[in-house]
Design a protein around this motif. Structure first.
Motif, PDB file in Angstrom:
ATOM      1  N   SER A 249       0.825  -1.201   0.000  1.00 14.77           N
ATOM      2  CA  SER A 249       0.000   0.000   0.000  1.00 14.77           C
ATOM      3  C   SER A 249       0.858   1.249   0.000  1.00 14.77           C
ATOM      4  CB  SER A 249      -0.965   0.006   1.187  1.00 14.77           C
ATOM      5  OG  SER A 249      -0.212   0.095   2.382  1.00 14.77           O
ATOM      6  N   HIS A 250       2.087   1.133   0.534  1.00 12.57           N
ATOM      7  CA  HIS A 250       3.025   2.247   0.541  1.00 12.57           C
ATOM      8  C   HIS A 250       3.369   2.665  -0.898  1.00 12.57           C
ATOM      9  CE1 HIS A 250       6.127   4.886   1.980  1.00 12.57           C
ATOM     10  NE2 HIS A 250       7.035   4.260   1.221  1.00 12.57           N
ATOM     11  N   THR A 251       3.569   1.688  -1.793  1.00 10.11           N
ATOM     12  CA  THR A 251       3.879   1.960  -3.194  1.00 10.11           C
ATOM     13  C   THR A 251       2.714   2.668  -3.874  1.00 10.11           C
ATOM     14  OG1 THR A 251       5.208  -0.040  -3.249  1.00 10.11           O
ATOM     15  CG2 THR A 251       4.622   0.928  -5.359  1.00 10.11           C
ATOM     16  N   ILE A 252       1.483   2.216  -3.602  1.00 12.20           N
ATOM     17  CA  ILE A 252       0.307   2.855  -4.186  1.00 12.20           C
ATOM     18  C   ILE A 252       0.203   4.299  -3.722  1.00 12.20           C
ATOM     19  CG2 ILE A 252      -2.215   2.830  -4.258  1.00 12.20           C
ATOM     20  CD1 ILE A 252      -2.006  -0.250  -4.093  1.00 12.20           C
ATOM     21  N   THR A 253       0.481   4.547  -2.454  1.00 12.01           N
ATOM     22  CA  THR A 253       0.440   5.902  -1.924  1.00 12.01           C
ATOM     23  C   THR A 253       1.477   6.776  -2.621  1.00 12.01           C
ATOM     24  OG1 THR A 253      -0.257   5.035   0.204  1.00 12.01           O
ATOM     25  CG2 THR A 253       0.577   7.282   0.172  1.00 12.01           C
ATOM     26  N   LEU A 254       2.672   6.228  -2.830  1.00 10.70           N
ATOM     27  CA  LEU A 254       3.711   7.005  -3.521  1.00 10.70           C
ATOM     28  C   LEU A 254       3.288   7.321  -4.951  1.00 10.70           C
ATOM     29  CD1 LEU A 254       7.060   5.371  -2.380  1.00 10.70           C
ATOM     30  CD2 LEU A 254       6.187   7.628  -1.798  1.00 10.70           C
ATOM     31  N   ARG A 255       2.706   6.368  -5.650  1.00 11.21           N
ATOM     32  CA  ARG A 255       2.259   6.618  -7.019  1.00 11.21           C
ATOM     33  C   ARG A 255       1.169   7.677  -7.045  1.00 11.21           C
ATOM     34  NH1 ARG A 255       2.108   0.641  -9.785  1.00 11.21           N
ATOM     35  NH2 ARG A 255       4.358   0.401  -9.870  1.00 11.21           N
ATOM     36  N   ARG A 256       0.245   7.593  -6.127  1.00 11.40           N
ATOM     37  CA  ARG A 256      -0.833   8.577  -6.086  1.00 11.40           C
ATOM     38  C   ARG A 256      -0.244   9.952  -5.798  1.00 11.40           C
ATOM     39  NH1 ARG A 256      -4.799   6.656  -2.349  1.00 11.40           N
ATOM     40  NH2 ARG A 256      -5.472   5.364  -4.074  1.00 11.40           N
ATOM     41  N   THR A 257       0.693  10.002  -4.856  1.00  6.28           N
ATOM     42  CA  THR A 257       1.344  11.267  -4.541  1.00  6.28           C
ATOM     43  C   THR A 257       2.112  11.766  -5.760  1.00  6.28           C
ATOM     44  OG1 THR A 257       1.546  10.594  -2.264  1.00  6.28           O
ATOM     45  CG2 THR A 257       2.936  12.413  -2.959  1.00  6.28           C
ATOM     46  N   GLY A 258       2.807  10.837  -6.466  1.00  2.00           N
ATOM     47  CA  GLY A 258       3.519  11.210  -7.672  1.00  2.00           C
ATOM     48  C   GLY A 258       2.581  11.775  -8.725  1.00  2.00           C
ATOM     49  N   ALA A 259       1.416  11.155  -8.869  1.00  2.68           N
ATOM     50  CA  ALA A 259       0.432  11.657  -9.831  1.00  2.68           C
ATOM     51  C   ALA A 259      -0.072  13.027  -9.418  1.00  2.68           C
ATOM     52  CB  ALA A 259      -0.721  10.675  -9.963  1.00  2.68           C
ATOM     53  N   ASP A 260      -0.307  13.214  -8.110  1.00  5.95           N
ATOM     54  CA  ASP A 260      -0.756  14.522  -7.623  1.00  5.95           C
ATOM     55  C   ASP A 260       0.318  15.580  -7.846  1.00  5.95           C
ATOM     56  OD1 ASP A 260      -3.123  13.386  -6.821  1.00  5.95           O
ATOM     57  OD2 ASP A 260      -2.529  13.177  -4.702  1.00  5.95           O
ATOM     58  N   GLU A 261       1.558  15.214  -7.562  1.00  2.00           N
ATOM     59  CA  GLU A 261       2.660  16.155  -7.777  1.00  2.00           C
ATOM     60  C   GLU A 261       2.816  16.484  -9.263  1.00  2.00           C
ATOM     61  OE1 GLU A 261       5.909  14.137  -5.955  1.00  2.00           O
ATOM     62  OE2 GLU A 261       5.554  15.074  -4.003  1.00  2.00           O
ATOM     63  N   LEU A 262       2.636  15.472 -10.106  1.00  2.00           N
ATOM     64  CA  LEU A 262       2.736  15.680 -11.549  1.00  2.00           C
ATOM     65  C   LEU A 262       1.629  16.615 -12.035  1.00  2.00           C
ATOM     66  CD1 LEU A 262       4.535  14.812 -13.883  1.00  2.00           C
ATOM     67  CD2 LEU A 262       2.977  12.928 -14.312  1.00  2.00           C
ATOM     68  N   ALA A 263       0.429  16.422 -11.523  1.00  2.00           N
ATOM     69  CA  ALA A 263      -0.682  17.306 -11.884  1.00  2.00           C
ATOM     70  C   ALA A 263      -0.394  18.736 -11.427  1.00  2.00           C
ATOM     71  CB  ALA A 263      -1.987  16.795 -11.280  1.00  2.00           C
ATOM     72  N   GLU A 264       0.163  18.876 -10.248  1.00  2.00           N
ATOM     73  CA  GLU A 264       0.527  20.203  -9.738  1.00  2.00           C
ATOM     74  C   GLU A 264       1.621  20.823 -10.608  1.00  2.00           C
ATOM     75  OE1 GLU A 264       0.672  23.650  -7.722  1.00  2.00           O
ATOM     76  OE2 GLU A 264      -0.837  22.098  -7.467  1.00  2.00           O
ATOM     77  N   LEU A 265       2.578  19.991 -11.022  1.00  2.00           N
ATOM     78  CA  LEU A 265       3.650  20.454 -11.905  1.00  2.00           C
ATOM     79  C   LEU A 265       3.073  20.982 -13.213  1.00  2.00           C
ATOM     80  CD1 LEU A 265       6.789  20.482 -11.802  1.00  2.00           C
ATOM     81  CD2 LEU A 265       6.724  18.349 -13.071  1.00  2.00           C
ATOM     82  N   GLN A 266       2.099  20.268 -13.758  1.00  3.21           N
ATOM     83  CA  GLN A 266       1.482  20.713 -15.006  1.00  3.21           C
ATOM     84  C   GLN A 266       0.711  22.014 -14.799  1.00  3.21           C
ATOM     85  OE1 GLN A 266      -0.504  17.893 -17.436  1.00  3.21           O
ATOM     86  NE2 GLN A 266      -0.984  19.441 -18.953  1.00  3.21           N
ATOM     87  N   ARG A 267      -0.018  22.112 -13.691  1.00  2.53           N
ATOM     88  CA  ARG A 267      -0.768  23.356 -13.421  1.00  2.53           C
ATOM     89  C   ARG A 267       0.179  24.538 -13.266  1.00  2.53           C
ATOM     90  NH1 ARG A 267      -4.024  19.870 -10.581  1.00  2.53           N
ATOM     91  NH2 ARG A 267      -2.920  20.151  -8.606  1.00  2.53           N
ATOM     92  N   GLU A 268       1.285  24.296 -12.585  1.00  9.22           N
ATOM     93  CA  GLU A 268       2.208  25.380 -12.287  1.00  9.22           C
ATOM     94  C   GLU A 268       3.063  25.796 -13.486  1.00  9.22           C
ATOM     95  OE1 GLU A 268       5.857  26.230  -9.145  1.00  9.22           O
ATOM     96  OE2 GLU A 268       4.369  24.692  -8.675  1.00  9.22           O
ATOM     97  N   HIS A 269       3.500  24.821 -14.303  1.00 11.59           N
ATOM     98  CA  HIS A 269       4.464  25.121 -15.369  1.00 11.59           C
ATOM     99  C   HIS A 269       3.986  24.758 -16.773  1.00 11.59           C
ATOM    100  CE1 HIS A 269       7.398  25.836 -12.219  1.00 11.59           C
ATOM    101  NE2 HIS A 269       7.116  24.642 -11.702  1.00 11.59           N
TER     102      HIS A 269
END
Length: 177
Positions: A2-22
């Motif tokens: 479940s730790h890996t799934i959490t990291l992927r979800r966080t990675g996806a959230d960070e990626l979405a934030e990266l796209q919004r920001e840049h």
């Protein structure tokens, strides 16, 4: 696990934030590099973001912003894409091929030349001289008349009768009746 799934979800959230920001700034930058090709620029933005996702170490740099890293990666991708396009043959649409004349068949053109020579050779010398002046030497009616020493009306009538004889002597060439 479940730790890996959490990291992927966080990675996806960070990626979405990266796209919004840049994303908008990156798109504008890449649009310039692609000479205004919006589709290509959008593809490069997406590929740049995929690279960011594939390289989490880039997120942990001392820089306050990911923008310089994103612009560098995007620029390199644009350069690589341009080099790849220049290295391969240009794509041709099917419609363009249909409008292009068929490649010249040298055998067929040789036969045509033989047929035309025979037909022109079968003309009388007066008709042949007129055709040579008007069609092969690209002279006007008045220029041909001057070279041949005959009136312009005679050049016109001889040309008419010579072409009519060629049409009869070259059946199947689509010259009309």
């Amino acid at each position: 696990m479940s730790h890996t799934i959490t990291l992927r979800r966080t990675g996806a959230d960070e990626l979405a934030e990266l796209q919004r920001e840049h994303g908008r700034a990156l798109f504008g930058f890449l649009l310039g590099l692609t000479h205004g090709d919006a589709q290509r620029a959008e593809d490069l933005v997406q590929e740049t973001l995929v690279r960011a996702w594939q390289h989490p170490e880039a997120w942990q740099s001392e820089h306050a912003s990911m923008r310089p890293w994103l612009f560098t990666v995007g620029r390199r991708l644009a350069i690589d894409a341009r080099r790849a396009r220049l290295a391969r043959p240009q794509e041709v649409e099917t419609e363009a091929l249909e409008q292009r004349p068929a490649p010249e068949d040298r055998y067929e053109s040789s036969l045509t030349a033989i047929d035309v020579r025979r037909a022109v050779g079968s003309l009388g010398p007066e008709h042949r001289e007129v055709l040579v002046q008007v069609y092969f030497r690209d002279r006007s009616v008045s220029e041909a008349a001057q070279v041949l020493g005959i009136p312009a009306g005679t050049v016109k009538s001889r040309t008419h009768y010579a072409l009519r004889a060629l049409r009869k002597g070259l059946p199947g060439y689509g010259l009309g009746a």
